[in-house]
Design a protein around this motif. Structure first.
Motif, PDB file in Angstrom:
ATOM      1  N   VAL A 159     -17.028  18.819  19.965  1.00 14.74           N
ATOM      2  CA  VAL A 159     -16.227  17.391  20.013  1.00 14.74           C
ATOM      3  C   VAL A 159     -15.918  17.058  18.665  1.00 14.74           C
ATOM      4  CG1 VAL A 159     -16.654  15.097  20.989  1.00 14.74           C
ATOM      5  CG2 VAL A 159     -17.846  17.071  21.999  1.00 14.74           C
ATOM      6  N   LEU A 160     -14.588  16.880  18.286  1.00 14.94           N
ATOM      7  CA  LEU A 160     -14.157  16.011  17.131  1.00 14.94           C
ATOM      8  C   LEU A 160     -14.062  14.831  17.256  1.00 14.94           C
ATOM      9  CD1 LEU A 160     -10.967  18.362  16.587  1.00 14.94           C
ATOM     10  CD2 LEU A 160     -13.233  18.800  15.950  1.00 14.94           C
ATOM     11  N   HIS A 161     -14.110  14.121  16.122  1.00 16.31           N
ATOM     12  CA  HIS A 161     -14.543  12.466  16.211  1.00 16.31           C
ATOM     13  C   HIS A 161     -13.831  12.214  15.009  1.00 16.31           C
ATOM     14  CE1 HIS A 161     -17.768  12.858  13.359  1.00 16.31           C
ATOM     15  NE2 HIS A 161     -18.343  14.056  14.258  1.00 16.31           N
ATOM     16  N   ALA A 162     -13.590  10.678  14.896  1.00 19.14           N
ATOM     17  CA  ALA A 162     -12.878  10.081  13.644  1.00 19.14           C
ATOM     18  C   ALA A 162     -13.549   8.856  13.596  1.00 19.14           C
ATOM     19  CB  ALA A 162     -11.173   9.810  14.115  1.00 19.14           C
ATOM     20  N   GLY A 163     -13.603   8.425  12.302  1.00 22.05           N
ATOM     21  CA  GLY A 163     -14.174   7.106  12.135  1.00 22.05           C
ATOM     22  C   GLY A 163     -15.681   7.190  12.576  1.00 22.05           C
ATOM     23  N   GLY A 164     -16.128   8.177  12.492  1.00 23.41           N
ATOM     24  CA  GLY A 164     -17.760   8.306  13.230  1.00 23.41           C
ATOM     25  C   GLY A 164     -17.604   8.091  14.397  1.00 23.41           C
ATOM     26  N   ASP A 165     -17.590   6.888  14.979  1.00 20.69           N
ATOM     27  CA  ASP A 165     -17.541   6.632  16.424  1.00 20.69           C
ATOM     28  C   ASP A 165     -16.437   5.854  16.766  1.00 20.69           C
ATOM     29  OD1 ASP A 165     -18.367   4.262  15.322  1.00 20.69           O
ATOM     30  OD2 ASP A 165     -20.060   3.855  16.637  1.00 20.69           O
ATOM     31  N   ALA A 166     -15.218   6.083  16.105  1.00 17.59           N
ATOM     32  CA  ALA A 166     -13.978   4.987  16.383  1.00 17.59           C
ATOM     33  C   ALA A 166     -12.726   6.007  16.677  1.00 17.59           C
ATOM     34  CB  ALA A 166     -13.621   4.161  15.176  1.00 17.59           C
ATOM     35  N   THR A 167     -13.057   7.069  17.363  1.00 15.59           N
ATOM     36  CA  THR A 167     -12.136   8.317  17.509  1.00 15.59           C
ATOM     37  C   THR A 167     -11.147   7.565  18.426  1.00 15.59           C
ATOM     38  OG1 THR A 167     -14.090   9.687  17.818  1.00 15.59           O
ATOM     39  CG2 THR A 167     -11.869  10.385  18.876  1.00 15.59           C
ATOM     40  N   GLY A 168     -11.225   6.864  19.474  1.00 13.95           N
ATOM     41  CA  GLY A 168     -10.325   6.330  20.307  1.00 13.95           C
ATOM     42  C   GLY A 168      -9.221   5.292  19.207  1.00 13.95           C
ATOM     43  N   PHE A 169      -9.959   4.713  18.515  1.00 12.94           N
ATOM     44  CA  PHE A 169      -9.086   3.631  17.771  1.00 12.94           C
ATOM     45  C   PHE A 169      -8.427   4.579  16.531  1.00 12.94           C
ATOM     46  CE2 PHE A 169      -8.546   1.133  13.847  1.00 12.94           C
ATOM     47  CZ  PHE A 169      -7.829   0.013  14.575  1.00 12.94           C
ATOM     48  N   ALA A 170      -8.925   5.349  16.238  1.00 12.71           N
ATOM     49  CA  ALA A 170      -8.039   6.302  15.243  1.00 12.71           C
ATOM     50  C   ALA A 170      -6.742   6.923  16.084  1.00 12.71           C
ATOM     51  CB  ALA A 170      -8.869   7.295  14.597  1.00 12.71           C
ATOM     52  N   ILE A 171      -6.857   7.605  17.179  1.00 18.77           N
ATOM     53  CA  ILE A 171      -6.184   8.182  17.944  1.00 18.77           C
ATOM     54  C   ILE A 171      -4.736   7.201  18.253  1.00 18.77           C
ATOM     55  CG2 ILE A 171      -5.286   9.230  20.009  1.00 18.77           C
ATOM     56  CD1 ILE A 171      -8.005  10.768  19.831  1.00 18.77           C
ATOM     57  N   GLU A 172      -5.348   6.100  18.960  1.00 23.90           N
ATOM     58  CA  GLU A 172      -4.544   4.870  19.351  1.00 23.90           C
ATOM     59  C   GLU A 172      -3.535   4.303  17.906  1.00 23.90           C
ATOM     60  OE1 GLU A 172      -3.492   1.725  22.308  1.00 23.90           O
ATOM     61  OE2 GLU A 172      -4.527   3.619  22.437  1.00 23.90           O
ATOM     62  N   SER A 173      -4.121   3.969  16.950  1.00 25.06           N
ATOM     63  CA  SER A 173      -3.446   3.752  15.711  1.00 25.06           C
ATOM     64  C   SER A 173      -2.540   4.692  15.282  1.00 25.06           C
ATOM     65  CB  SER A 173      -4.458   3.576  14.592  1.00 25.06           C
ATOM     66  OG  SER A 173      -5.573   2.250  14.937  1.00 25.06           O
ATOM     67  N   ALA A 174      -2.851   6.047  15.164  1.00 23.20           N
ATOM     68  CA  ALA A 174      -1.920   7.104  14.828  1.00 23.20           C
ATOM     69  C   ALA A 174      -0.665   7.225  15.606  1.00 23.20           C
ATOM     70  CB  ALA A 174      -2.649   8.420  14.514  1.00 23.20           C
ATOM     71  N   LEU A 175      -0.983   7.206  17.079  1.00 19.49           N
ATOM     72  CA  LEU A 175       0.125   7.358  17.947  1.00 19.49           C
ATOM     73  C   LEU A 175       1.075   6.064  18.040  1.00 19.49           C
ATOM     74  CD1 LEU A 175      -1.642   9.072  20.906  1.00 19.49           C
ATOM     75  CD2 LEU A 175      -0.235  10.026  19.331  1.00 19.49           C
ATOM     76  N   LEU A 176       0.400   4.854  17.652  1.00 21.36           N
ATOM     77  CA  LEU A 176       1.370   3.638  17.881  1.00 21.36           C
ATOM     78  C   LEU A 176       2.207   3.705  16.590  1.00 21.36           C
ATOM     79  CD1 LEU A 176      -1.273   0.800  18.682  1.00 21.36           C
ATOM     80  CD2 LEU A 176       0.847   1.689  19.928  1.00 21.36           C
ATOM     81  N   ARG A 177       1.810   4.047  15.388  1.00 20.51           N
ATOM     82  CA  ARG A 177       2.747   4.532  14.252  1.00 20.51           C
ATOM     83  C   ARG A 177       3.917   5.510  14.615  1.00 20.51           C
ATOM     84  NH1 ARG A 177      -2.224   4.305  11.685  1.00 20.51           N
ATOM     85  NH2 ARG A 177      -2.265   6.616  11.490  1.00 20.51           N
ATOM     86  N   ALA A 178       3.464   6.277  15.492  1.00 17.14           N
ATOM     87  CA  ALA A 178       4.572   7.580  15.606  1.00 17.14           C
ATOM     88  C   ALA A 178       5.342   7.012  16.810  1.00 17.14           C
ATOM     89  CB  ALA A 178       3.818   8.668  16.260  1.00 17.14           C
ATOM     90  N   VAL A 179       5.051   6.321  17.760  1.00 11.90           N
ATOM     91  CA  VAL A 179       5.882   5.642  18.774  1.00 11.90           C
ATOM     92  C   VAL A 179       6.936   4.521  17.888  1.00 11.90           C
ATOM     93  CG1 VAL A 179       5.998   3.823  20.578  1.00 11.90           C
ATOM     94  CG2 VAL A 179       4.474   6.056  20.650  1.00 11.90           C
ATOM     95  N   ARG A 180       6.319   3.928  17.049  1.00 13.92           N
ATOM     96  CA  ARG A 180       7.162   2.822  16.548  1.00 13.92           C
ATOM     97  C   ARG A 180       8.221   3.222  15.639  1.00 13.92           C
ATOM     98  NH1 ARG A 180       1.820  -0.596  15.671  1.00 13.92           N
ATOM     99  NH2 ARG A 180       2.121  -2.283  17.407  1.00 13.92           N
ATOM    100  N   ARG A 181       8.278   4.635  15.256  1.00 13.70           N
ATOM    101  CA  ARG A 181       9.038   5.330  14.515  1.00 13.70           C
ATOM    102  C   ARG A 181      10.260   5.692  15.551  1.00 13.70           C
ATOM    103  NH1 ARG A 181       4.638   7.294  11.513  1.00 13.70           N
ATOM    104  NH2 ARG A 181       4.538   9.008  12.722  1.00 13.70           N
ATOM    105  N   ARG A 182      10.205   5.775  16.877  1.00  8.62           N
ATOM    106  CA  ARG A 182      11.085   6.195  17.701  1.00  8.62           C
ATOM    107  C   ARG A 182      11.893   4.961  18.171  1.00  8.62           C
ATOM    108  NH1 ARG A 182      11.494  11.851  17.961  1.00  8.62           N
ATOM    109  NH2 ARG A 182       9.582  12.724  18.256  1.00  8.62           N
ATOM    110  N   ALA A 183      13.134   5.326  19.045  1.00 11.91           N
ATOM    111  CA  ALA A 183      13.791   4.472  19.473  1.00 11.91           C
ATOM    112  C   ALA A 183      13.520   4.216  20.769  1.00 11.91           C
ATOM    113  CB  ALA A 183      15.271   4.634  19.406  1.00 11.91           C
ATOM    114  N   ILE A 184      12.284   3.551  21.186  1.00 10.08           N
ATOM    115  CA  ILE A 184      11.732   3.155  22.306  1.00 10.08           C
ATOM    116  C   ILE A 184      11.682   1.667  22.567  1.00 10.08           C
ATOM    117  CG2 ILE A 184       9.484   3.469  23.644  1.00 10.08           C
ATOM    118  CD1 ILE A 184       8.892   5.906  22.038  1.00 10.08           C
ATOM    119  N   GLU A 185      12.392   1.260  23.787  1.00 10.84           N
ATOM    120  CA  GLU A 185      12.155  -0.056  24.249  1.00 10.84           C
ATOM    121  C   GLU A 185      10.942  -0.363  24.635  1.00 10.84           C
ATOM    122  OE1 GLU A 185      14.277  -2.337  28.093  1.00 10.84           O
ATOM    123  OE2 GLU A 185      15.206  -1.082  27.222  1.00 10.84           O
ATOM    124  N   VAL A 186      10.384  -1.551  24.165  1.00 14.11           N
ATOM    125  CA  VAL A 186       8.941  -1.762  24.517  1.00 14.11           C
ATOM    126  C   VAL A 186       8.748  -3.113  25.135  1.00 14.11           C
ATOM    127  CG1 VAL A 186       6.597  -2.532  23.526  1.00 14.11           C
ATOM    128  CG2 VAL A 186       7.989  -0.683  22.442  1.00 14.11           C
TER     129      VAL A 186
END
Length: 507
Positions: free
Chosen positions: A116-143
């Motif tokens: 089981v890989l983890h990030a930020g100790g016990d903040a795995t979901g937050f780390a994944i969400e934050s990285a994916l939000l940055r990636a999505v915001r770089r795309r031309a996506i209507e939000v």
């Protein structure tokens, strides 16, 4: 091709990002872009990524936890494609925890390896969400934030878009060539839940109303350890994986008498073991004792839980903390194939809103983030076949007709009823009582909060109906009047549905 993606957890964000390479994407969420169940995931993401582990071992663990109800094809896809997808996640900017330059692995219940890989100790979901939000915001996506999906738009049997209530309260229609529901589960059905307030099952309910098949709704996983204090803050299974133990009011480790794996038994076993211990001590919570792990380790490995305890006046580094089971994850949902296709042309479902069959009757710990990642990726790549629906050869759960009562539903009363009559333990008498009560309620407030109540009411009725039909105990579904599993309800190796469903369909 124009694709409407509903939901902004890991499943929705992966689908939107991947699909935007070839299609026009519209991303819709009823709260802010960063709010989802993913954000609160602690333990990590399970994946066979290391030389001392194997896909075959991960498959075996997943099938074992699923208690005879997993779809083996979906499980093979999950575990075999998982390593590649996790590497893609890292490439998108997710920084998993490392020690001396190597990924750190945690251990959780029912896993035969530390995977089981983890990030930020016990903040795995937050780390994944934050990285994916940055990636999505770089795309031309209507939000569209703060936009509530009320229903699917179905034209001549094909899903063409969604009806929504926008942030300004106005209703309008968002059209597309395909709709991907990544709208999450429905933990708010129950009095105690680790889920955020947005988890009201809106996508599952909308899909069912539109005629999509839903399956396995009776299987709701109750996480064994949430703080028995307001907010039900999750205490990750990884804490027990690191060596914390459960104790009753007398200070005794009661799980050693329940299962050979004690605190690391499958989640349904541990949750019921805790419930039984609480019943023996008049309903008082049991405690999770992590003091033996050391204060420095707890603060470094589980900073979020340490903070949550401190905010509630607890110091778990020096004293055990009270815990209780809480509704955590829906194994059932909208029926899909391994590409996310549903029984409605033009409609895909992924993540917790979907039922791929990968979790069976009881999800293996930390397989949820992996499921969302793997099947969202597959769905995005399958959008060009949006006109080809999943074809069922057996009966689904969509034939249930919801009742329409006269008494306005009260959400707190609904959650109490589901917890007491359709929670950790069930029986026919309690389920029939719940069904009768639910049939007498209605929810017709046109505003988003009222529509959430309507969705929860629909799903409550469906869950109770499914739990009454399944006259056995299997995984997270435990019937005190049918305490053992029955072979007729197991999944056939040659059929994607339980044998009993085929028997009923033939009759």
């Amino acid at each position: 091709m124009r694709v409407v993606v509903v939901g902004t957890g890991i499943a929705g964000l992966i689908a939107a990002h991947r699909a935007s390479k070839h299609h026009d994407v519209v991303l819709v969420t009823k709260s802010r872009l960063s709010e989802s169940n993913t954000r609160y995931a602690q333990g990590g993401i399970a994946v066979a990524l290391f030389p001392d582990d194997s896909v075959e071992s991960h498959v075996a663990d997943t099938l074992r936890a699923g208690a005879g109800l997993c779809d083996p094809v979906a499980v093979e896809v999950l575990c075999a494609e998982g390593p590649g997808r996790v590497r893609d996640l890292i490439a998108l900017g997710v920084e998993f925890d490392k020690r001396d330059g190597e990924l750190v692995r945690g251990h959780e219940a029912a896993h035969s390896s530390r995977r089981v890989l983890h990030a930020g100790g016990d903040a795995t979901g937050f780390a994944i969400e934050s990285a994916l939000l940055r990636a999505v915001r770089r795309r031309a996506i209507e939000v569209h934030e703060h936009t509530f999906v009320t229903d699917l738009v179905v034209d001549d049997g094909i899903v063409r878009g969604v009806d929504v209530i926008a942030a300004d309260g106005a209703g309008h229609r968002i059209l597309g060539d395909a709709v991907v529901l990544a709208s999450g589960g429905a933990g708010q059905l129950f009095r105690h839940t680790t889920n955020p307030a947005v988890a009201t099952g809106d996508g599952i309910a909308a899909a069912w109303r539109a005629g999509a098949a839903v399956s396995d709704l009776e299987f709701y996983q109750f996480h064994p350890t949430a703080l028995a204090l307001p907010g039900n803050h999750l205490v990750s299974e990884a804490v027990r994986g690191e060596g914390a133990v459960l104790r009753d009011a007398d200070g005794e480790r009661f799980m050693v008498d329940v299962h050979p794996d004690a605190e690391l038994a499958p989640r349904d076993v541990v949750a019921r073991g805790i419930a039984a211990a609480m019943a023996r001590q008049g309903g008082r919570p049991v405690v999770l004792d992590a003091t033996g792990l050391g204060a420095d380790f707890l603060r470094a490995r589980f900073p979020g839980i340490t903070t949550a305890c401190a905010e509630r006046g607890l110091d778990w580094t020096v004293e055990p903390v009270p815990v209780t089971p809480a509704a955590h994850y829906a194994m059932g949902g909208i029926r899909t194939d391994i590409d996310g296709r549903t029984t409605l042309p033009g409609l895909f479902a992924i993540g917790e809103a979907a039922c791929t069959g990968v979790h069976g009757a009881n999800r293996l710990a930390s397989n949820s983030l992996l499921e969302s990642l793997v099947f969202a990726w597959r769905a995005a790549d399958a959008l060009d076949i949006a006109g080809s629906p999943l074809i069922l050869t057996t009966e689904g759960d969509s034939s249930f007709a919801a009742a329409f009562g006269t008494t306005p539903v009260d959400r707190d009363a609904l959650r109490d009823l589901m917890w007491e009559r359709a929670g950790l333990e069930r029986d026919a008498a309690g389920l029939r009582e719940a069904a009768a009560t639910l049939a007498g309620w209605r929810a017709d407030d046109p505003m988003p909060a009222g529509r959430e109540d309507a969705n929860l009411l629909d799903l409550g009725r469906l869950l109770v109906h499914a739990a009454l039909r399944r006259e056995e105990s299997r995984g997270a579904h435990f019937r005190t009047d049918f305490p053992e599993p029955r072979g007729v309800w197991a999944r056939s190796a040659h059929d994607a549905r339980p044998v009993a469903a085929r028997v009923e369909a033939a009759a």
